[in-house]
Write an enzyme that holds these catalytic residues in place. Structure first.
Site, PDB file in Angstrom:
ATOM      1  N   CYS A  68       0.854  -1.178   0.000  1.00 53.35           N
ATOM      2  CA  CYS A  68       0.000   0.000   0.000  1.00 53.35           C
ATOM      3  C   CYS A  68       0.898   1.239   0.000  1.00 53.35           C
ATOM      4  O   CYS A  68       1.367   1.681   1.047  1.00 53.35           O
ATOM      5  CB  CYS A  68      -0.910  -0.001   1.225  1.00 53.35           C
ATOM      6  SG  CYS A  68      -2.042   1.394   1.249  1.00 53.35           S
ATOM      7  N   LEU A  69       1.178   1.722  -1.204  1.00 53.66           N
ATOM      8  CA  LEU A  69       1.983   2.926  -1.377  1.00 53.66           C
ATOM      9  C   LEU A  69       1.258   3.759  -2.431  1.00 53.66           C
ATOM     10  O   LEU A  69       1.045   3.296  -3.553  1.00 53.66           O
ATOM     11  CB  LEU A  69       3.396   2.548  -1.847  1.00 53.66           C
ATOM     12  CG  LEU A  69       4.403   3.681  -2.008  1.00 53.66           C
ATOM     13  CD1 LEU A  69       4.665   4.389  -0.678  1.00 53.66           C
ATOM     14  CD2 LEU A  69       5.705   3.147  -2.589  1.00 53.66           C
TER      15      LEU A  69
END
Length: 192
Positions: A110-111
């Site tokens: 999750c970036l």
């Protein structure tokens, strides 16, 4: 105007000359990734590995943080650059099991710049620094691993213990417990 004409003439000359052997024209993704790799400025905590030196579209990034919760770990990420790069971000997966609020058990990361905030002006270097930052400052506000985010928010000491246990190869977390409320979570802490 003259410059434009000379570029058109060069292109025309290039098309009229016969191709030798099995020479293939490089795709836009290949050209851009070559540029990105040549301009890569890795921090001392990161290295790249190219399993096939002729394939720059598939490679690994190894991050060995030297500070923070993850300072003793070694984390391997696989990069797969698609044909629409740089208009679409590369696919990045964490191959190392890690207890992290922004990386799930399947290795999804999750970036924001790998999702909705990706722009073609961003480079592989941007992703490297983004991944490194996740290890320095895990973000419990936007988690993939909600249980790790909750522990980070409520009990930093337990979070650090869980991180170190995972780095040593221990399994942290129980799929059934992750779905329960905070009450069940407190009972689970005693299990560790």
């Amino acid at each position: 105007m003259i410059k434009l004409f000379s570029l058109k003439q060069q292109k025309k000359d290039g098309e009229s000359s016969p191709r030798t052997g099995n020479q293939k024209k490089a795709s836009a993704a290949q050209l851009r990734i070559t540029k990105d790799i040549n301009e890569l400025n890795l921090p001392k905590t990161c290295t790249t590995e190219f399993p096939d030196p002729d394939d720059l579209l598939t490679f690994k990034l190894v991050i060995c943080p030297d500070e923070g919760f993850y300072r003793t770990g070694r984390f391997v990420f696989s990069f797969k650059v698609g044909p629409n790069y740089p208009h679409e971000p590369p696919k990045v997966k964490c191959e190392t099991q890690v207890y992290h609020p922004n990386i799930d058990q399947q290795g999804n990361v999750c970036l924001n710049i790998l999702r909705e905030d990706w722009k073609p002006v961003l480079t592989i270097n941007s992703i490297v620094y983004g991944l490194q930052y996740l290890f320095l400052e895990p973000n419990p506000e936007d988690p993939l691993n909600k249980e790790a985010a909750e522990v980070l928010t409520n009990n930093r000491r337990l979070f650090e213990q869980n991180v170190q246990k995972a780095i040593r190869g221990g399994y942290v977390g129980d799929p059934e417990i992750r779905q329960h409320s905070n009450k069940k979570f407190k009972q689970w802490k005693n299990y560790l």
